[in-house]
Design a protein around this motif. Structure first.
Motif, PDB file in Angstrom:
ATOM      1  N   UNK A  66       5.659  55.965  14.439  1.00 16.43           N
ATOM      2  CA  UNK A  66       5.493  56.540  13.408  1.00 16.43           C
ATOM      3  C   UNK A  66       6.045  55.980  12.190  1.00 16.43           C
ATOM      4  N   UNK A  67       7.386  55.528  12.454  1.00 21.36           N
ATOM      5  CA  UNK A  67       8.121  54.885  11.606  1.00 21.36           C
ATOM      6  C   UNK A  67       7.481  53.444  10.968  1.00 21.36           C
ATOM      7  N   UNK A  68       7.112  52.725  12.096  1.00 22.85           N
ATOM      8  CA  UNK A  68       6.683  51.504  11.899  1.00 22.85           C
ATOM      9  C   UNK A  68       5.170  51.627  11.078  1.00 22.85           C
ATOM     10  N   UNK A  69       4.511  52.656  11.362  1.00 22.51           N
ATOM     11  CA  UNK A  69       3.123  53.001  10.900  1.00 22.51           C
ATOM     12  C   UNK A  69       3.321  53.122   9.294  1.00 22.51           C
ATOM     13  N   UNK A  70       4.194  53.926   9.086  1.00 19.96           N
ATOM     14  CA  UNK A  70       4.570  54.130   7.508  1.00 19.96           C
ATOM     15  C   UNK A  70       5.001  52.958   6.770  1.00 19.96           C
ATOM     16  N   UNK A  71       5.819  52.065   7.371  1.00 17.37           N
ATOM     17  CA  UNK A  71       6.420  51.015   6.665  1.00 17.37           C
ATOM     18  C   UNK A  71       5.257  50.019   6.570  1.00 17.37           C
ATOM     19  N   UNK A  72       4.193  50.037   7.511  1.00 19.37           N
ATOM     20  CA  UNK A  72       2.945  48.954   7.223  1.00 19.37           C
ATOM     21  C   UNK A  72       2.055  49.651   6.281  1.00 19.37           C
ATOM     22  N   UNK A  73       1.922  50.746   5.973  1.00 17.66           N
ATOM     23  CA  UNK A  73       1.143  51.419   5.066  1.00 17.66           C
ATOM     24  C   UNK A  73       1.828  51.364   3.739  1.00 17.66           C
ATOM     25  N   UNK A  74       3.158  51.390   3.471  1.00 19.13           N
ATOM     26  CA  UNK A  74       3.636  51.512   2.519  1.00 19.13           C
ATOM     27  C   UNK A  74       3.627  49.918   1.949  1.00 19.13           C
ATOM     28  N   UNK A  75       3.865  48.893   2.964  1.00 12.90           N
ATOM     29  CA  UNK A  75       3.889  47.463   2.341  1.00 12.90           C
ATOM     30  C   UNK A  75       2.529  47.222   2.066  1.00 12.90           C
ATOM     31  N   UNK A  76       1.385  47.440   2.612  1.00 11.36           N
ATOM     32  CA  UNK A  76      -0.035  47.399   2.225  1.00 11.36           C
ATOM     33  C   UNK A  76      -0.196  47.790   0.684  1.00 11.36           C
ATOM     34  N   UNK A  77       0.226  49.104   0.528  1.00 15.33           N
ATOM     35  CA  UNK A  77      -0.127  49.703  -0.609  1.00 15.33           C
ATOM     36  C   UNK A  77       0.871  48.808  -1.817  1.00 15.33           C
TER      37      UNK A  77
END
Length: 95
Positions: A66-77
């Protein structure tokens, strides 16, 4: 009627329909579902203590995906935002 006296609120002996006396806690207490599991919720602390508690929660979180997923979403945004404002990304790459 006195000008300096305040009226007292009326008190009623109301018990909810589906509340049993053996239940845990106060039925009127509004509490978040996850407050018992977090360190960051509670007494007012300084900003340093809040950040330390947040980092401890992040380190001790058993769900790493979940932490990794949040970091990927933030990077894409962030990349989408940089593309929208027409930021030059070539400064990050060397020739």
């Amino acid at each position: 009627m006195g000008l300096l006296k305040l009226r007292k609120n009326k008190k009623f002996s109301y018990t909810p329909r589906y509340y049993d006396d053996k239940g845990e806690g106060n039925p009127y207490e509004i509490k978040h579902k996850f407050d018992g599991f977090r360190k960051t919720v509670g007494a007012n602390k300084g900003i340093k203590a809040k950040f330390n508690d947040a980092f401890d929660d992040l380190k001790n979180n058993p769900d790493r995906e979940a932490n990794r997923r949040i970091l990927i979403i933030v990077a894409i945004l962030v990349l989408i935002f940089l593309f929208i404002i027409d930021f030059d990304l070539t400064i990050f790459f060397s020739n």
